[in-house]
Write a protein that holds these residues in place. Structure first.
Motif, short mmCIF file in Angstrom:
data_model
loop_
_atom_site.label_atom_id
_atom_site.label_comp_id
_atom_site.label_asym_id
_atom_site.label_seq_id
_atom_site.Cartn_x
_atom_site.Cartn_y
_atom_site.Cartn_z
N HIS A 147 4.86 -1.84 -3.69
CA HIS A 147 3.79 -2.36 -2.83
C HIS A 147 2.45 -1.72 -3.16
CE1 HIS A 147 7.12 -4.06 -0.76
NE2 HIS A 147 7.57 -2.88 -0.38
N TRP B 248 8.36 -3.17 4.74
CA TRP B 248 7.21 -3.95 4.29
C TRP B 248 7.61 -5.40 4.44
CZ3 TRP B 248 2.52 -2.46 2.08
CH2 TRP B 248 1.78 -3.50 1.52
N ARG C 148 -1.40 -9.23 -4.32
CA ARG C 148 -0.47 -9.69 -3.31
C ARG C 148 -0.58 -8.85 -2.03
NH1 ARG C 148 4.95 -9.08 -1.89
NH2 ARG C 148 5.13 -7.27 -3.23
N SER C 149 -0.55 -7.58 -2.26
CA SER C 149 -0.64 -6.69 -1.10
C SER C 149 -1.95 -6.91 -0.37
CB SER C 149 -0.55 -5.23 -1.55
OG SER C 149 0.67 -4.99 -2.18
N THR C 150 -2.95 -7.06 -1.16
CA THR C 150 -4.26 -7.26 -0.55
C THR C 150 -4.27 -8.53 0.26
OG1 THR C 150 -5.24 -6.22 -2.47
CG2 THR C 150 -6.70 -7.41 -1.00
N GLN D 190 -2.46 1.26 2.11
CA GLN D 190 -1.06 1.17 2.49
C GLN D 190 -0.84 1.75 3.86
OE1 GLN D 190 1.33 2.68 -0.63
NE2 GLN D 190 0.91 0.91 -1.92
N SER E 235 5.54 -13.27 1.27
CA SER E 235 5.31 -12.30 0.23
C SER E 235 6.57 -11.79 -0.42
CB SER E 235 4.58 -11.12 0.86
OG SER E 235 5.40 -10.61 1.86
N GLN F 118 -1.82 -9.94 1.58
CA GLN F 118 -1.03 -9.75 2.78
C GLN F 118 -1.82 -9.02 3.83
OE1 GLN F 118 2.47 -8.04 0.58
NE2 GLN F 118 3.51 -9.02 2.28
N CYS F 119 -2.53 -8.09 3.34
CA CYS F 119 -3.34 -7.32 4.26
C CYS F 119 -4.35 -8.23 4.95
CB CYS F 119 -4.08 -6.23 3.49
SG CYS F 119 -5.10 -5.20 4.53
#
Length: 681
Positions: A334, A313, A339-341, A130, A206, A343-344
């Motif tokens: 988050h 975010w 999903r976060s991954t 994060q 996202s 996005q990353c």
DNA sequence: CTTTCATTAAACATTG
DNA sequence: GCAATGTTTAATGAAA
């Protein structure tokens, strides 16, 4: 059968190879890996930066140049930083040296291509990830804008200088130069916009519908929900949306500069070939996000993702009263999930691509400036780190520049300032990111992204960046063949096409050539036609279509939606692919994408189209597989270019255009979606 | 977890 | 014999 023994014998070898799997992975990813990029690049940047600071007096020109270099340096460092991990948010200028959080993780981050979401999760602790995301986002904007600003200033200055000097020069020449500069400016502008746009898009992708309700004070971007998307993007320059202002405030004022520049030269028509990045229509990508500006003023003390009382975010703008609440929110909303991954990963890709593009543009700019100053364009410290990952384990074929260019084939035009060399080693970027290892796979198939379309758009990119194209060999081969008037190529010509079109294929020739041959033989869609002078390969569309999965990955409706909603050329294909990869099956809407400037080079025969499966006169489609010796004695064809024209083998259709029968101009790109003819309707 | 597909490697065969 | 072409088989890894 008999081979068995053989294979048995070699067993050891192959399995070692297996390492191959990983090896190739490294080659691709590792190489790209940013490992090199990050480390090497970083080093480079630092060195040069350091070296530069010792300056006594310089001529205006030198000073300018120097400044330019510095600006680039900053930008580069920043980017590298982004790519490799964390550093203190607030001040990036003093950054790397001091802070350097150096989380081992950063290493992992450097070669994202190799990581699966799961792996990332394993490697990164939620807080780390994060933190990375936060900083990345914030810093990116900040730095980029800073960079752009500097560039802007440089150019401006340059222009002024020019103007003065120009009084003695032929008006024409001056005009051209100014024009060129102006274009450069526009490019920079667009680059920036694209970047912002990307970020924005990412956020949109996202976002969670449920959250998009809060009062969107300054951050409309984050507040949009899927449905809004279309209009937002569509309304280029929507009235009442002075997209620029925020930017201006920041002192970035691209528009202003551009305008000013214009006033100098005032060239009515500025649409030359120059930029391949430019949007087709004069309209600048406008949909600028204004809010971003605010992001870089946030106080270092807090989270980069927290500002103005809300979560920044991407796609989220939840209001949080205080930092504590925000943190909590971060951890819950988050958390480290797919999903976060995703996005990353997307973000990383964005950064990487931007860097590449940035480097490219910068080089061009350098060259221009160098030229105008009549000074030799010095080797900029910028894109130095090419050395294709020394350590990387390319089993053997480590490229010998020699075999890179089979012959005198058109070499990339970028020439002048940018030697074909990849900006950075290997495979970062889209391609690799797509799946981690060897790029390809469904990206072209399942998503039906028309290879031709994407190619057209990123033509320049692939041509110069050592990035593996996200297409399968089969797709590429087909594309190569279809691009020719005759729709047939010799093996060697196919090879040439590969090397000509993709920087990536200028390396490891043995490997990919073998793959090409393998594919030609393996897939029924490739038909070998004996020729007087040898044999040529053609494509059997029916077979080709046949082999592709009829159904698309995403929900048709969604796809349709998106398609109708966004038709923004600005969105580059790679990015789309990335997004798609990250769980948004949409995009890859081909038709939508503007043909792009580069398009001119490609016939856009577009490929995934299933619709007009042309009857292709060739040998029936399948039956007597292969080897159908055509007759005629034309033999002109040779390997050289001329050949193609001659051979009209097929008596029937006078193929002017490749596709006689259906008569359809390869327009198709439009319904690309899922052509196999069902969904779309 | 299994299947399918794409890639990579390598052995072989053919041909010029 | 060599190199370019073609064919095949096998191992892997990723996606479906």
């Amino acid at each position: 059968m008999m081979v068995e023994s053989a294979s048995e014998t070699i067993r050891s070898a192959p399995s070692g190879q297996n390492g191959v799997g990983s090896i190739s992975g490294q080659a691709d990813g590792g190489g790209g890996g940013a490992g090199a990029a990050g480390a090497g690049g970083g080093g480079t940047g630092r060195d040069s930066a350091a070296g530069a600071d010792s300056n006594g007096e310089m001529s205006p020109a030198e000073l300018l140049h120097f400044q330019q270099q510095q600006a680039l340096q900053v930008a580069r460092q920043f980017l590298l930083q982004q790519a490799s991990g964390l550093s203190s948010p607030g001040n990036n200028d003093s950054k790397q040296s001091a802070s350097a959080v150096q989380v081992p993780v950063s290493v992992a981050m450097m070669s994202p291509q190799m990581l699966t979401p799961q792996q990332m999760q394993q490697i990164l602790s939620p807080p780390q990830l994060q933190a990375l995301l936060q900083q990345q986002q914030a810093l990116m904007l900040q730095q980029l804008q800073e960079y752009y600003k500097k560039q802007q200033e440089q150019l401006h200055l340059q222009l002024l200088t020019q103007q003065q000097a120009g009084k003695q020069q032929p008006k024409e020449a001056l005009g051209n130069k100014q024009l060129a500069f102006q274009q450069q400016l526009l490019q920079m502008q667009q680059l920036q916009q694209q970047h912002l746009l990307n970020l924005q898009r990412q956020g949109l992708v996202s976002l969670q519908p449920s959250q998009a309700s809060g009062p969107l004070q300054t951050l409309p971007q984050a507040a949009v929900c899927p449905t809004d998307l279309p209009q937002l993007w569509k309304g280029e320059g929507a009235p009442g949306q002075p997209a620029e202002d925020s930017v201006k405030q920041e002192g970035l004022d691209l528009t202003g500069s551009a305008t000013t520049a214009t006033s100098f030269a005032a060239p009515p028509k500025v649409s030359p070939p120059l930029s391949h990045h430019t949007l087709p229509n004069g309209q600048p990508t406008v949909l600028t996000p204004r809010r971003d500006s605010s992001s870089h003023e946030e106080t270092p003390g807090s989270h980069p993702l927290y500002g103005h009382g809300e979560c920044k975010w991407p796609g989220c703008e939840t209001l949080c009263e205080d930092l504590g609440q925000f943190i909590k929110h971060l951890n819950t909303e988050h958390a480290l999930d797919d999903r976060s991954t995703a996005q990353c990963r997307v973000q990383m890709q964005v950064v990487q691509q931007l860097e590449i593009q940035l480097a490219k543009e910068s080089e061009r700019l350098q060259a221009m400036m160098a030229h105008l100053h009549m000074r030799p364009s010095e080797p900029k410290p910028f894109s130095q780190p090419l050395n294709p990952v020394p350590g990387s384990s390319f089993s053997k074929v480590t490229v010998s520049a020699a075999d890179s260019f089979p012959d005198g084939l058109v070499h990339p035009p970028t020439s002048a300032a940018a030697p074909v060399t990849p900006l950075r080693p290997p495979g970062l970027s889209s391609a690799s990111l797509h799946s981690g290892g060897p790029a390809r796979r469904r990206s072209s198939d399942k998503f039906c992204s028309p290879i031709s379309s994407e190619l057209a758009q990123n033509h320049e990119f692939y041509k110069n960046a050592d990035v593996r194209p996200p297409f399968t060999y089969a797709s590429l081969i087909r594309q190569a063949i279809l691009e020719t008037p005759d729709r047939q190529l010799t093996l060697n010509e196919i090879y040439n096409w590969f090397t000509r079109m993709f920087a990536y294929f200028r390396r490891n020739t043995a490997t990919w050539k073998n793959a090409v041959r393998h594919n030609l033989s393996l897939h029924k869609c490739f038909v070998r036609v004996e020729n007087v002078k040898g044999a040529v390969w053609t494509v059997d569309e029916r077979e080709y279509q046949k082999r592709r999965p009829p159904k698309m990955t995403g929900s048709p409706t969604l796809v349709k939606n998106m398609i109708s909603g966004l038709s923004y050329g600005a969105l580059n294909a790679s990015y789309q692919a990335a997004l798609a990869e990250s769980s948004f099956p949409l995009l890859s809407s081909p038709g939508v994408l503007n043909p792009g400037s580069a398009g001119s080079l490609l016939p856009l025969s577009h490929d995934e189209v299933g619709a007009p499966v042309e009857p292709l006169p060739s040998n029936g489609s399948s039956s007597p597989p292969r080897l159908s010796p055509p007759q005629y004695s034309h033999q002109v064809q040779v390997k050289e270019e001329p050949a193609e024209a001659e051979e009209d083998r097929r008596p029937g259709p006078p193929l002017g255009p490749p596709n006689p029968s259906t008569a359809g101009p390869p327009e198709d790109r439009d319904l690309e979606e899922e052509l196999p003819g069902e969904e779309l309707s």
